[in-house]
Design an enzyme around this catalytic site. Structure first.
Site: not given
Length: 341
Positions: A142-144, A329
């Site tokens: 989900v971050e990158t 999130y």
């Protein structure tokens, strides 16, 4: 006696994101692009501001060589200012955020593939930090997008712009000095220090101050390279979770079906109770089966801007939200972690 209806005002779990910037960026940091000029708050010329930063950085032990390389070509970035001010705008409904952005079929498939391909590395990381490999892969996704989109902004330029612009000057000035120390210590070259518009860096999207405290050299080459070393990036995510209280072997939470008469608008999302208490009240799992009789304490969690989905969240959901605080999130990371391993 546990009441069947729960009547406190709805609110998310109390996340702890003090180590992160307010409303830290996630997942898809946009690449730089032409943008209309945005007037800064600061009245100090940018060049004078940078000279002040350099003077203080030299006092902190950063060499002139590092400073010259770090600030070469750096100028105020109007796109950074625009994106910072845009944060106050409302987000997507939960269902769109979940299905279109975070827990997409492509992300699930890629996560499953990368979980298999990195099984041996993930086993070693789990052995050292006692953190679930599934949540490590979910955060990475989900971050990158599993390292595929680490951000297109120069970290020093982005942080210098935000520190100069003035709205959160003290916070970003400290992050700028932390970034300069990373360069001074040789963990990454200035031209490779790329990240989000707010300065979040590498595959885990660590802010520089978090890098200083939590990034690890898992591959043993002498550098903590969260940009290009998969071992360092995934090991650093695990270390972050370990240091923030991850409980080995415990679930993050689960979707549930509430009992008849349950009121979303009056749900008690603050109290924590043993899982068996929720079973007695008539909560069932997402498939309609009884909840386990034993399990860690849980509390009701309602997605922000959702249309009725209900979760029970355990301690590890609060730990996920220390990485990035919004309730949606945390839930999305939890759901993705359930599907990748």
């Amino acid at each position: 006696m546990i009441p069947r209806r729960l009547f406190l005002a709805a609110a998310p779990l109390a996340g702890c994101a003090a180590a992160n910037p307010p409303a830290a960026p996630v997942a898809t940091a946009p690449a730089p692009e032409p943008a209309p000029m945005v007037e800064p708050v600061s009245s100090v010329p940018f060049d004078r501001f940078v000279e002040g930063v350099k003077t203080e950085a030299r006092r902190r032990g950063v060499s002139q060589t590092t400073l010259a390389a770090a600030f070469a070509g750096v100028r105020p970035n109007s796109r950074v200012i625009e994106l910072d001010r845009r944060q106050a705008e409302g987000g997507l409904p939960w269902e769109d955020y979940r299905d279109r952005i975070m827990v997409t079929p492509t992300r699930i498939q890629n996560g499953q593939r990368l979980y298999r391909e990195n099984a041996e590395l993930l086993r070693r990381i789990e052995g050292r930090y006692r953190v679930s490999p599934r949540v490590i892969v979910a955060i990475w996704g989900v971050e990158t997008n599993f390292g595929g989109n680490t951000g297109g902004f120069g970290v020093v330029e982005a942080l210098a712009t935000l520190a100069w612009e003035g709205r959160r000057a003290s916070y970003f000035r400290n992050e700028l000095f932390a970034a300069l120390k990373i360069l001074e210590d040789g963990h990454i070259r200035p031209d490779r220090m790329r990240g989000s518009w707010a300065g979040a860096m590498g595959q885990p999207q660590f802010m520089p101050s978090n890098f200083e405290r939590l990034a690890v050299d898992f591959d043993g080459d002498g550098r903590r390279d969260i940009w290009d070393s998969r071992a360092d990036a995934l090991g650093s995510i695990a270390h972050y979770f370990q240091r923030n209280g991850w409980r080995d072997g415990e679930p993050w939470g689960r979707e549930v079906r509430p009992p008849p008469g349950f009121s979303l608008s009056g749900a008690d999302t603050e109290s924590r109770r043993p899982l068996r208490d929720f079973a007695r009240m008539g909560f069932r799992d997402a498939n309609g089966n009884p909840l386990p009789a034993d399990g860690p304490e849980a509390s009701i969690v309602l997605p922000s801007r959702g249309s009725g989905q209900v979760f029970l969240g355990h301690h590890n959901l609060r730990v996920i939200r220390r990485y990035n605080s919004p309730v949606n999130y945390g839930l999305a990371v939890g759901l993705l972690s359930d599907r990748v391993g």
